[in-house]
Design a protein around this motif. Structure first.
Motif, short mmCIF file in Angstrom:
data_model
loop_
_atom_site.label_atom_id
_atom_site.label_comp_id
_atom_site.label_asym_id
_atom_site.label_seq_id
_atom_site.Cartn_x
_atom_site.Cartn_y
_atom_site.Cartn_z
N UNK A 15 13.31 -4.30 8.46
CA UNK A 15 12.98 -2.94 8.87
C UNK A 15 11.49 -2.92 9.20
N UNK A 16 11.15 -2.43 10.39
CA UNK A 16 9.78 -2.47 10.88
C UNK A 16 9.25 -1.05 11.05
N UNK A 17 8.01 -0.83 10.62
CA UNK A 17 7.45 0.52 10.58
C UNK A 17 6.04 0.57 11.14
N UNK A 18 5.70 1.72 11.72
CA UNK A 18 4.32 2.11 11.96
C UNK A 18 3.91 3.05 10.84
N UNK A 19 2.64 3.03 10.47
CA UNK A 19 2.13 4.02 9.53
C UNK A 19 1.73 5.27 10.29
N UNK A 22 6.83 5.72 9.83
CA UNK A 22 7.88 6.05 10.77
C UNK A 22 8.57 4.76 11.19
N UNK A 23 9.89 4.76 11.16
CA UNK A 23 10.67 3.55 11.41
C UNK A 23 10.69 3.24 12.90
N UNK A 24 10.35 2.01 13.22
CA UNK A 24 10.28 1.60 14.61
C UNK A 24 11.60 1.01 15.09
N UNK A 25 12.08 -0.01 14.39
CA UNK A 25 13.26 -0.74 14.83
C UNK A 25 13.70 -1.67 13.70
N UNK A 26 14.92 -2.17 13.80
CA UNK A 26 15.43 -3.14 12.83
C UNK A 26 15.78 -4.43 13.55
N UNK A 72 19.47 -12.07 15.90
CA UNK A 72 20.80 -11.83 16.48
C UNK A 72 20.94 -10.46 17.15
N UNK A 73 20.17 -9.44 16.69
CA UNK A 73 20.27 -8.12 17.33
C UNK A 73 19.11 -7.23 16.91
N UNK A 74 18.89 -6.21 17.74
CA UNK A 74 18.00 -5.10 17.41
C UNK A 74 18.87 -3.87 17.19
N UNK A 75 18.47 -3.00 16.25
CA UNK A 75 19.17 -1.72 16.14
C UNK A 75 18.28 -0.65 15.53
N UNK A 76 18.61 0.60 15.83
CA UNK A 76 17.92 1.74 15.23
C UNK A 76 18.81 2.37 14.18
N UNK A 77 18.19 3.05 13.22
CA UNK A 77 18.95 3.66 12.13
C UNK A 77 18.63 5.15 12.01
N UNK A 78 19.53 5.86 11.38
CA UNK A 78 19.33 7.29 11.15
C UNK A 78 18.19 7.52 10.15
N UNK A 79 17.62 8.70 10.20
CA UNK A 79 16.41 9.00 9.43
C UNK A 79 16.57 8.77 7.94
N UNK A 135 9.48 -5.22 23.90
CA UNK A 135 9.08 -3.81 23.96
C UNK A 135 9.97 -2.99 24.89
N UNK A 136 10.33 -3.54 26.04
CA UNK A 136 11.16 -2.79 27.00
C UNK A 136 12.52 -2.46 26.40
N UNK A 137 13.14 -3.45 25.77
CA UNK A 137 14.46 -3.23 25.17
C UNK A 137 14.38 -2.25 24.00
N UNK A 138 13.33 -2.36 23.20
CA UNK A 138 13.16 -1.44 22.08
C UNK A 138 12.97 -0.02 22.58
N UNK A 139 12.23 0.14 23.67
CA UNK A 139 12.05 1.48 24.25
C UNK A 139 13.39 2.08 24.64
#
Length: 228
Positions: free
Chosen positions: A83-87, A112-116, A126-133, A176-180
């Motif tokens: 789990x990756x975050x910005x402060x 604030x959660x950026x991406x997983x 193997x993958x990127x994904x976003x999660x609920x708050x 970055x493009x895919x995460x966006x």
């Protein structure tokens, strides 16, 4: 903050690609895959954060933690995920979150959660994904805010394994493009959940944890770039 840390420019995609190749190669040469640099040699305790208090960059406060879900609650080829975050201090001062943690300003972590980033059983992304708050109890900001500050994510200077730190920073820069796209899809999924559940869209009552995801084919990604 040192002058070097304050003036360092965000990593370019080409620089990120070279760093990903370099760190993966070094891990292979040392015969110590990614997960063994994060979890104990005798195995991970399910749901535990590794490291215990998260890996926090000493300059910008970006952070990561890794954990492993119990069998039955993860894909069979997944070992665990970051789990990756910005402060919040990496965002404009006074910017209001779209959704606050239930604890408000008293929340334990002002992130604030950026991406997983999901890792397979061989230590390969193997993958990127976003999660609920509710999954990370984050201060939720809109996708456009997160996308603007994607270049600010940097965990090169935590007190954890240097190869892991550099690998994680570089993976975000490389994708970055895919995460966006995933962050925009996250917000669209949130809008759908709001229409169905109202304010409960962001908590466990929605029953939805993963909001958007894409597989990672690292070889194809690297091959698409003009690397010298």
């Amino acid at each position: 903050m040192t002058t070097e840390a304050a003036t360092k420019q965000p990593m370019t995609q080409i620089e990120a690609a070279h760093t990903v190749i370099e760190t993966i190669t070094e891990m292979a040469q040392e015969q110590k895959p990614l997960m063994l640099r994060v979890v104990p040699e005798d195995g991970a305790t399910f749901w535990t954060h590794y490291p215990k208090n998260d890996a926090r960059d000493k300059f910008c406060k970006s952070r990561w933690y890794y954990h492993v879900h119990a069998p039955g609650s993860r894909d069979t080829d997944e070992h665990g995920h970051f789990h990756l975050f910005l402060h919040r201090t990496q965002l404009p001062e006074g910017l209001e979150p779209k959704v606050w943690p239930p604890q408000g300003e008293d929340a334990r972590a002002h992130v604030t959660h950026l991406i997983t980033l999901s890792i397979d059983t061989n230590g390969i992304p193997r993958s990127w994904f976003t999660v609920n708050r509710f999954v990370t109890n984050e201060f939720l900001y809109p996708a456009d805010v997160m996308i603007e500050h994607l270049p600010d994510f940097n965990v090169d200077h935590t007190n954890q394994d240097d190869l892991v730190n550099r690998f994680v920073t570089a993976m975000v820069a490389l994708y970055r493009d895919e995460i966006a796209v995933l962050l925009k899809e996250r917000d669209m999924r949130h809008a759908e959940l709001e229409a169905e559940f109202g304010e409960d869209a962001y908590n466990k009552k929605s029953g939805v944890e993963v909001l958007s995801q894409i597989p990672i084919d690292l070889d194809t990604k690297l091959s698409s770039l003009d690397l010298e």
